[in-house]
Design a protein around this motif. Structure first.
Motif, PDB file in Angstrom:
ATOM      1  N   ARG A  23      35.981 -39.460  10.657  1.00 16.93           N
ATOM      2  CA  ARG A  23      37.302 -38.889  10.957  1.00 16.93           C
ATOM      3  C   ARG A  23      37.276 -38.085  12.259  1.00 16.93           C
ATOM      4  O   ARG A  23      38.288 -38.027  12.981  1.00 16.93           O
ATOM      5  CB  ARG A  23      37.761 -37.993   9.805  1.00 16.93           C
ATOM      6  CG  ARG A  23      38.211 -38.742   8.564  1.00 16.93           C
ATOM      7  CD  ARG A  23      38.994 -37.811   7.627  1.00 16.93           C
ATOM      8  NE  ARG A  23      38.228 -36.633   7.263  1.00 16.93           N
ATOM      9  CZ  ARG A  23      37.430 -36.549   6.207  1.00 16.93           C
ATOM     10  NH1 ARG A  23      37.302 -37.611   5.403  1.00 16.93           N
ATOM     11  NH2 ARG A  23      36.795 -35.430   5.925  1.00 16.93           N
ATOM     12  N   ALA A  24      36.146 -37.463  12.575  1.00 13.77           N
ATOM     13  CA  ALA A  24      36.047 -36.653  13.788  1.00 13.77           C
ATOM     14  C   ALA A  24      35.819 -37.494  15.035  1.00 13.77           C
ATOM     15  O   ALA A  24      35.807 -36.951  16.145  1.00 13.77           O
ATOM     16  CB  ALA A  24      34.928 -35.625  13.641  1.00 13.77           C
ATOM     17  N   GLY A 251      34.681 -31.429   7.128  1.00  9.43           N
ATOM     18  CA  GLY A 251      35.702 -31.944   8.042  1.00  9.43           C
ATOM     19  C   GLY A 251      35.880 -31.110   9.291  1.00  9.43           C
ATOM     20  O   GLY A 251      35.696 -31.615  10.414  1.00  9.43           O
ATOM     21  N   PRO A 252      36.237 -29.811   9.177  1.00  3.39           N
ATOM     22  CA  PRO A 252      36.376 -28.980  10.376  1.00  3.39           C
ATOM     23  C   PRO A 252      35.077 -28.848  11.168  1.00  3.39           C
ATOM     24  O   PRO A 252      35.109 -28.779  12.398  1.00  3.39           O
ATOM     25  CB  PRO A 252      36.817 -27.620   9.810  1.00  3.39           C
ATOM     26  CG  PRO A 252      37.441 -27.937   8.497  1.00  3.39           C
ATOM     27  CD  PRO A 252      36.674 -29.106   7.965  1.00  3.39           C
ATOM     28  N   VAL A 255      34.696 -31.869  13.354  1.00  2.00           N
ATOM     29  CA  VAL A 255      35.621 -31.795  14.495  1.00  2.00           C
ATOM     30  C   VAL A 255      35.076 -30.841  15.547  1.00  2.00           C
ATOM     31  O   VAL A 255      35.102 -31.136  16.752  1.00  2.00           O
ATOM     32  CB  VAL A 255      37.015 -31.337  14.019  1.00  2.00           C
ATOM     33  CG1 VAL A 255      37.903 -30.988  15.206  1.00  2.00           C
ATOM     34  CG2 VAL A 255      37.671 -32.427  13.175  1.00  2.00           C
ATOM     35  N   ASP A 256      34.582 -29.687  15.106  1.00  2.00           N
ATOM     36  CA  ASP A 256      33.977 -28.723  16.026  1.00  2.00           C
ATOM     37  C   ASP A 256      32.802 -29.354  16.759  1.00  2.00           C
ATOM     38  O   ASP A 256      32.624 -29.164  17.972  1.00  2.00           O
ATOM     39  CB  ASP A 256      33.531 -27.495  15.225  1.00  2.00           C
ATOM     40  CG  ASP A 256      33.062 -26.352  16.100  1.00  2.00           C
ATOM     41  OD1 ASP A 256      33.600 -26.190  17.214  1.00  2.00           O
ATOM     42  OD2 ASP A 256      32.172 -25.603  15.666  1.00  2.00           O
ATOM     43  N   GLN A 258      32.275 -32.612  17.376  1.00  2.00           N
ATOM     44  CA  GLN A 258      32.757 -33.616  18.331  1.00  2.00           C
ATOM     45  C   GLN A 258      33.349 -32.940  19.566  1.00  2.00           C
ATOM     46  O   GLN A 258      33.130 -33.381  20.698  1.00  2.00           O
ATOM     47  CB  GLN A 258      33.795 -34.509  17.658  1.00  2.00           C
ATOM     48  CG  GLN A 258      34.408 -35.567  18.551  1.00  2.00           C
ATOM     49  CD  GLN A 258      33.413 -36.598  19.060  1.00  2.00           C
ATOM     50  OE1 GLN A 258      33.342 -36.851  20.255  1.00  2.00           O
ATOM     51  NE2 GLN A 258      32.628 -37.180  18.155  1.00  2.00           N
ATOM     52  N   ARG A 259      34.092 -31.853  19.349  1.00  2.00           N
ATOM     53  CA  ARG A 259      34.665 -31.111  20.483  1.00  2.00           C
ATOM     54  C   ARG A 259      33.555 -30.603  21.402  1.00  2.00           C
ATOM     55  O   ARG A 259      33.664 -30.670  22.626  1.00  2.00           O
ATOM     56  CB  ARG A 259      35.503 -29.954  19.965  1.00  2.00           C
ATOM     57  CG  ARG A 259      36.152 -29.106  21.070  1.00  2.00           C
ATOM     58  CD  ARG A 259      36.931 -27.950  20.452  1.00  2.00           C
ATOM     59  NE  ARG A 259      38.049 -28.426  19.652  1.00  2.00           N
ATOM     60  CZ  ARG A 259      38.352 -27.972  18.440  1.00  2.00           C
ATOM     61  NH1 ARG A 259      37.638 -27.021  17.877  1.00  2.00           N
ATOM     62  NH2 ARG A 259      39.391 -28.459  17.795  1.00  2.00           N
ATOM     63  N   LEU A 362      40.890 -32.377  20.185  1.00  2.00           N
ATOM     64  CA  LEU A 362      41.009 -32.422  18.731  1.00  2.00           C
ATOM     65  C   LEU A 362      41.665 -31.197  18.115  1.00  2.00           C
ATOM     66  O   LEU A 362      41.497 -30.928  16.924  1.00  2.00           O
ATOM     67  CB  LEU A 362      39.625 -32.640  18.091  1.00  2.00           C
ATOM     68  CG  LEU A 362      38.820 -33.830  18.635  1.00  2.00           C
ATOM     69  CD1 LEU A 362      37.463 -33.903  17.970  1.00  2.00           C
ATOM     70  CD2 LEU A 362      39.586 -35.129  18.429  1.00  2.00           C
ATOM     71  N   PRO A 364      44.627 -29.522  16.354  1.00  3.42           N
ATOM     72  CA  PRO A 364      45.762 -30.090  15.623  1.00  3.42           C
ATOM     73  C   PRO A 364      47.097 -29.694  16.253  1.00  3.42           C
ATOM     74  O   PRO A 364      47.373 -28.503  16.437  1.00  3.42           O
ATOM     75  CB  PRO A 364      45.633 -29.479  14.221  1.00  3.42           C
ATOM     76  CG  PRO A 364      44.296 -28.827  14.169  1.00  3.42           C
ATOM     77  CD  PRO A 364      43.846 -28.583  15.564  1.00  3.42           C
ATOM     78  N   GLU A 435      33.049 -21.495  16.112  1.00  3.67           N
ATOM     79  CA  GLU A 435      34.053 -22.526  16.369  1.00  3.67           C
ATOM     80  C   GLU A 435      35.232 -21.943  17.133  1.00  3.67           C
ATOM     81  O   GLU A 435      35.765 -22.571  18.060  1.00  3.67           O
ATOM     82  CB  GLU A 435      34.528 -23.123  15.047  1.00  3.67           C
ATOM     83  CG  GLU A 435      35.580 -24.205  15.194  1.00  3.67           C
ATOM     84  CD  GLU A 435      36.111 -24.706  13.871  1.00  3.67           C
ATOM     85  OE1 GLU A 435      37.030 -25.545  13.887  1.00  3.67           O
ATOM     86  OE2 GLU A 435      35.623 -24.248  12.820  1.00  3.67           O
TER      87      GLU A 435
END
Length: 595
Positions: A23-24, A251-252, A255-256, A258-259, A362, A364, A435
């Motif tokens: 998902r990320a 999940g978060p 995302v962190d 990948q960022r 990423l 939101p 993050e």
């Protein structure tokens, strides 16, 4: 370049980690052996699941304590390795990580290590497997990347190369420039991790305190530049052992992660930015949300704000004083009776580009309920849930966000002591502090300053400021000692004034209550600085705190907390850039006492 993440970097079950990585936006994963052993899924099911998610299994890790050991021990290692090679065939991956030996059985013999690694690679090749040899920073005899490469070079097998890990290399203080002497095709894999600079055992440092690139103090940009200079073009993979990440939702965290890789690639020119960073130029507003407007309105009125306008379609009032603007949102469906700071408006020279930048990293994008005539404001969510709006600076004859508000009759305050918002302090969930720092710097284009620890009566409070270049935007991120201590979880808006004595007196005379500061503080202040008797007594009377550095002086005082919000009045003289960190323990203790 492709991006990958080790499953050990995320919390949850193996299947949960795979889903979060996909998902990320990751392309691949490294499967940590313990994650596979604990999974009820067969290797074939894991292989099918990763394929369905669009992921590849880039590495299986780790094989340990194999090389430079007595022959009977090596024979047992080969048997174990062969079993793992068959397993890897079932998983559908062809690269295995071998860490340098930490066993007491290992001997200091490079020739033996090279010969046994050659034999291991020969066996691996029969199964279509390659071996990536990595020097652990605490390896018994091999602890540096150049030593590992020397052994791999001597072993001379096409199925044997090195794995480079930024933590193991940079934590030891090794010079990464030498990486450029390793042929790119012999660098089989690259693992990346940052870490705060700490004085501690390197093994404990590695196991508990790694973080994503840009969240620590290691030079990942320089490191990746040297790896690229060697000709490596494989995946950029994150291997991060961190106690906090093991306790947070995958999940978060993914995302962190990948960022952080996107920002690292930008810094080295590997990946052109999807949208250029747009540095904010000022605060447009701070928005407070409450189910009961009366306490907040009384506080704003005492501070000298006037209610100047009301939103044409929403229960939001605009309060102004000088260049400071506060929005008071009393939406009945908010479910929040307690006053809280929920949104920040940042003035931007290019709001659309700023929003595009945030989305590409990423953040939101928040849906907004807009009437046909409302200004087109873009907003994204920060990691703590604070809404960040990108606003065009007000210009004459140019419609802006303030045009969404209809003026209401009001009396101008007797005097204007506040001329703007000096800074905003946001308390972060303790699991998301790093993050938040990466978000504020990478997404919003702000510059992070050194992290500071201050004493709270119930523990330590960690704080880190981020600012724009000229200091017109200052955000102080803080994490308190524990969630149950509400004063440690409060947020505040600091208002800039050129005359804090007048501002504090006006606030008090209007019925406002300033935070009471213990007399012991002023006794200590008299010992540290020279004041006239009248000046010190005035500071004591109004509860004004004082700090100075070589560039200037800082005077500040605080209102009582309403809900989760309090205000600070700030007077900066000279070129003082700090936030009065020396005074924070006194302020925190006083807030606990009056809570």
């Amino acid at each position: 370049m492709r991006t990958s993440i080790a499953t050990v970097s995320l919390s949850g079950t193996l299947t949960e980690k795979l889903s979060a990585a996909a998902r990320a936006g990751f392309d691949g994963i490294e499967i940590f052996e313990n994650d596979l052993l604990a999974s009820p899924c067969t290797p074939e099911e894991i292989r099918e699941r990763t394929a369905d998610l669009g992921l590849t299994i880039d590495l299986y890790q780790p094989l340990r304590d194999i090389e430079a050991v007595p022959e009977d021990e090596f024979a047992r290692s080969l048997r174990r390795a062969e079993h793992k090679f068959r397993l890897m065939g079932r998983l559908g991956t062809d690269l295995a990580l071998v860490c340098s030996n930490v066993s007491p059985l290992a001997v200091d013999d490079d020739a033996l290590a090279a010969r046994q690694l050659h034999q291991l690679a020969e066996l691996a090749a029969q199964y279509g497997i390659r071996i990536a040899y990595e020097a652990l920073a605490w390896g018994r005899h091999v602890s540096t990347y150049d030593h590992a490469w020397h052994i791999v070079e001597a072993a001379d097998h096409p199925a044997l190369g090195v794995c480079l890990d930024s933590f193991h290399i940079l934590a030891r203080g090794s010079d990464p420039k030498g990486i450029e002497s390793i042929p790119g095709e012999k660098i089989f894999f690259l693992q990346l991790a940052d870490a705060p600079l700490m004085q501690m055992d390197v093994l404990q440092w590695s196991r508990h305190h790694r973080c994503f690139p840009g969240q620590g103090g290691l030079d990942l940009t320089g490191f990746l530049t040297h790896v690229r200079g060697a000709g490596y073009r494989g995946p950029l993979s994150l291997e991060v052992f961190n106690d906090v990440f093991r306790q947070t939702d995958a999940g978060p965290t993914a995302v962190d992660a990948q960022r952080s890789l996107r920002l690292l690639q930008e810094s080295t020119g590997v990946r052109p930015p999807s949208a250029a960073a747009v540095e904010p130029t000022g605060f447009a507003f701070a928005e407070l949300l409450t189910g009961d407007a009366e306490p907040a309105s009384a506080l704003l009125h005492a501070l000298g704000f006037a209610r100047t306008a009301r939103h044409r379609g929403k229960p939001v009032d605009l309060w102004e004083q000088g260049g400071a603007r506060i929005l008071l949102n009393t939406a009945s469906d908010s479910g929040r009776a307690t006053l809280s700071l929920t949104a920040i408006g940042l003035e931007s020279p290019d709001p659309a580009a700023a929003a595009l930048r945030a989305e590409s990293l990423l953040a939101p994008v928040l849906p907004r309920r807009r009437a046909p005539g409302d200004a087109p404001l873009d907003a994204v969510a920060a990691p703590d849930g604070t809404e960040i709006f990108f606003c065009a600076p007000p210009e004459p004859e140019t419609p802006g966000w303030t045009d969404d508000f209809a003026p209401v009759p009001h009396e101008s305050p007797a005097g204007t002591d506040v001329h703007g918002i000096d800074h905003i302090a946001l308390t972060q969930p303790w699991l998301r502090f790093d993050e938040a720092t990466l978000f504020q710097s990478g997404v919003l284009g702000l510059l992070p300053h050194e992290s500071v620890d201050v004493a709270d009566p119930y523990g330590l409070l960690r704080s880190r400021a981020v600012t724009n270049t000229d200091g017109s935007v200052r955000i102080a991120l803080a994490v308190g000692p524990a969630p149950e201590h509400e004063t440690g979880g409060a947020q505040h808006v600091a208002l800039a004034t050129a005359d804090i004595l007048a501002a504090a007196r006006r606030f008090r005379d209007a019925g406002g209550e300033l935070l009471t500061v213990p007399a012991n503080y002023y006794d200590d202040l008299a010992a540290r600085h020279e004041f006239g008797d009248a000046e010190l007594e005035t500071l004591r009377e109004l509860g004004i705190l004082y700090d100075e550095d070589t560039s200037g002086t800082f005077r500040h005082c605080y209102t009582r907390t309403v809900g989760r919000v309090f205000f600070e009045l700030v007077q900066r003289d000279g070129d003082y850039r700090g936030y009065g960190a020396r005074n924070a323990p006194v302020r925190l203790a006083a807030q606990h006492a009056q809570h």
